[in-house]
Design a protein around this motif. Structure first.
Motif, PDB file in Angstrom:
ATOM      1  N   ARG A   1       6.195   7.484   3.972  1.00  0.00           N
ATOM      2  CA  ARG A   1       6.829   8.267   2.907  1.00  0.00           C
ATOM      3  C   ARG A   1       7.523   9.498   3.484  1.00  0.00           C
ATOM      4  O   ARG A   1       8.610   9.867   3.053  1.00  0.00           O
ATOM      5  N   GLY A   2       6.852  10.113   4.437  1.00  0.00           N
ATOM      6  CA  GLY A   2       7.393  11.336   5.050  1.00  0.00           C
ATOM      7  C   GLY A   2       8.698  11.095   5.793  1.00  0.00           C
ATOM      8  O   GLY A   2       9.467  12.036   6.023  1.00  0.00           O
TER       9      GLY A   2
ATOM     10  N   SER B   1       1.601   7.565   3.864  1.00  0.00           N
ATOM     11  CA  SER B   1       2.224   8.881   3.772  1.00  0.00           C
ATOM     12  C   SER B   1       3.135   9.157   4.968  1.00  0.00           C
ATOM     13  O   SER B   1       4.117   9.894   4.852  1.00  0.00           O
ATOM     14  N   GLU B   2       2.807   8.554   6.084  1.00  0.00           N
ATOM     15  CA  GLU B   2       3.690   8.680   7.239  1.00  0.00           C
ATOM     16  C   GLU B   2       5.027   7.995   6.934  1.00  0.00           C
ATOM     17  O   GLU B   2       6.097   8.548   7.202  1.00  0.00           O
TER      18      GLU B   2
END
Lengths: 426, 426
Positions: free
Chosen positions: B376-377, B373-374
């Motif tokens: 992705r962010g 998710s990091e």
């Protein structure tokens, strides 16, 4: 007696033709249905202008429904192809279609949908605002936005996703609580951009009564969007998400005062062990309004397989009270879905809904399984195929090896098929 | 000091090289590992004759492991093709391989596996008994059966599925309680046929001490089979199933008295809302022995998609304490799996195991999601691909539309990518 919305009808004790149709498909009593509609626990999205609709009920005690997202975008702008996907989705069992178009003649496309879709239709007007007014979001006026909303209502959309709860209080929570993935809701992020750049309150929050009056007029169901739904397991069940849910609960009550039907949209990315909590929180904070969840997907690490991660989450969500599942395809996080992706997503979502229905004890749901297992117990392949969620795939799988599957058994066990041998002994 | 089995070593406080390897892959302390092994709550299947093994631990506090079933049968008898599937499965992350061969030179195949497989190896000797002695099951002698068991131990198999719990008491339960699908365990049905036709007690129950002595000699882990696992939602958690589980609990204690490592095999077809109960029952009745479940699949109606129905069940099972998931492929109930089916089954099972690990709080499990998710962010696609459970599929999906995915975003949202826009505002 007359009524403006299905909710108002239920409250006045009027049994509408939409209720009659819903009742035939469910195993709930007429009294229960009308009581729950009056309380807001069940909605029947049914815009007065959607003439081709075959209405479905969504909410407590009813079968879990599924939604399919489609639409025309700059990267995929063939209307005919998209209409074909819509028709296939309906054939595969989609209860609702959300048209997420953001490009081209969106109104023409929407009207075609309303002409031909028996499935309930939903949209996110903010997407269309971009198609209509361009990507300079801050320059849109409040009038511009409401114009789009009114058009969608006129065009026969049964439910609209409006992120009315993403107000300045929520923005404050967002600023005070670090997130790994700040906003992953497209509609939410557009409104956020509008608010930040114009330094103003969310127009749908500020002018919520105006929104309700439009919805009431056409009997459009408000699907209150979760602009701050978590986009990662890390952000799940955090302060911004729950703050918005609290506001949505207040907006729900306000809508019900005008007999406007409401659904609440929910996450998103949620660890398996937080799903039950999320379902309970929604039912409490939003007073039993139907919960419409996107997934939830239970891990972030499986792009290409998010139909599976969301089937896991959706099944658990449904078993804990979610009423309406938005499908997720294998293409999620990677690209727009192809026709094949759409099919995979629909089947996975239907499995999740059915599994949830068994677990939450929807009357009759498990009968399907019992019929299948009865057929399996007697190795009645024809009957098994007829009962399969995807008859064609099952037939194709068996046919691929039919020559070597001697007679009754399949090649998994061959002559050692335990069912065959046990039947012979007994 | 010397020891015969990993369990005995743990009980004597001997830290084996197998324990050392396991410890490196898990986030448990040495003390905890040895204590739980001494109690039987963790096993390390590691036959002394399996020289190519890279041992894994299975049980409480460890990462959930997955098993892949393969093998040569009359309908699919190409050993080389099957070996290729084995190697691919190990590459894809299978922790164990069960060789379910029922045809041809099973011993040659088994020995090849033991020569080359770093994954733990398991078998069901009853299948091989059929390959060796033919399908006239009743005519096999007790000596015949034990001969096969001894061969499998000699050949380096790390765990053996033996349906020792399916004794005459269980048969009585089966006769007194109607089932929709009587017996769906192949090994169980073979033993049942032997018992019924010979009118005798289950030989592995009757001569259980002899079985334990063989297992102890090679340090083979007993995987006590669930011959009466439910084959339909209707039969789940019924008297025959639970009766067998009770007997398995007694057999577990007897094995532990001889320091023989034990796993318990479990269902099968189980409604979502009965899974937690099943996990708790096993842990109570079998005194904390590791639970090895087949699925569970949560609906009977989805042949062609049972990798999904079992991913749902497996994730919930793991989150409630299951330690070891047997994969299920899309081909389940229809045919032997192809290489593609095997891959689909493995990925679905790995997703379920990981999702379960997050939920049951295995230390470090969720870090993988946070890293994704990091990435992705910040729309770091390279890093996202590297973190995907199936890197190739994700790349293929994105590549298929790379020309239209302008720069950072994907075609799902295009220019309206909420992550991109939010990053620009903030």
């Amino acid at each position: 007696m007359s009524y403006m919305t299905q909710m108002e009808a239920a409250r006045k004790g009027i049994f509408t033709k939409e209720m009659e149709i819903v009742l035939k498909e469910e195993s709930i009593s007429k009294k229960d249905l009308m009581e729950k509609m009056a309380q807001g626990k069940i909605v029947i999205p049914a815009n007065k202008n959607h003439k081709s609709l075959s209405p479905k009920g969504i909410g407590e005690g009813l079968k879990t429904k599924i939604n399919v997202n489609l639409g025309v975008s700059e990267d995929c702008c063939d209307q005919e192809l998209e209409l074909e996907k819509v028709m296939n989705s309906i054939k595969l069992g989609a209860d609702a279609i959300m048209d997420l178009s953001t490009f081209g003649d969106t109104r023409g496309f929407r009207r075609k949908l309303a002409d031909m879709s028996p499935a309930a239709l939903g949209t996110v007007p903010m997407y269309d605002a971009v198609a209509k007014y361009g990507k300079d979001i801050a320059s849109m006026t409040v009038e511009d936005l409401f114009k789009v909303v009114e058009e969608h209502c006129e065009d026969g959309m049964d439910f609209l996703t409006i992120h009315a709860g993403l107000n300045l209080t929520c923005v404050e929570r967002l600023q005070k609580n670090n997130r790994l993935t700040k906003i992953v809701s497209r509609g939410g992020s557009i409104l956020y951009e509008w608010m930040i750049k114009n330094n103003k309150e969310n127009p749908f929050y500020e002018h919520y009564d105006r929104l309700l009056d439009i919805c009431r007029k056409y009997d459009v169901t408000l699907s209150l969007g979760d602009g701050l739904r978590p986009g990662s397991l890390k952000d799940a069940t955090d302060a911004p998400q729950i703050q918005e849910l609290i506001i949505l609960g207040e907006l729900t009550k306000a809508a019900w005062e005008k007999d406007v039907q409401v659904m609440i949209e929910g996450p998103g990315h949620v660890p398996l062990n937080e799903i039950a909590t999320n379902m309970q929180l929604e039912k409490k904070l939003c007073h039993g309004a139907p919960f419409y969840v996107l997934g939830p997907i239970v891990t972030d690490i499986a792009p290409g397989y998010d139909h599976i991660t969301s089937a896991i989450g959706g099944a658990i969500a449904a078993s804990n009270g979610a009423d309406f599942l938005c499908y997720v395809t294998p293409a999620e996080h990677l690209r727009l879905p192809t026709a094949e992706d759409v099919k995979e997503g629909i089947i996975a979502s239907k499995i999740a809904a059915h599994v949830g229905d068994i677990a939450k004890g929807i009357k009759g749901a498990i009968d399907w399984d019992h019929a299948m297992s009865e057929a399996r117990g007697t190795l009645n392949w024809q009957k098994m195929f007829d009962l399969c969620i995807d008859r064609e795939k099952a037939i194709e799988y068996r046919r691929s090896v039919i020559e070597s599957s001697k007679g009754e058994a399949c090649t998994m066990c061959g002559d050692l098929c335990p069912i065959k041998r046990c039947n012979e002994i007994a």
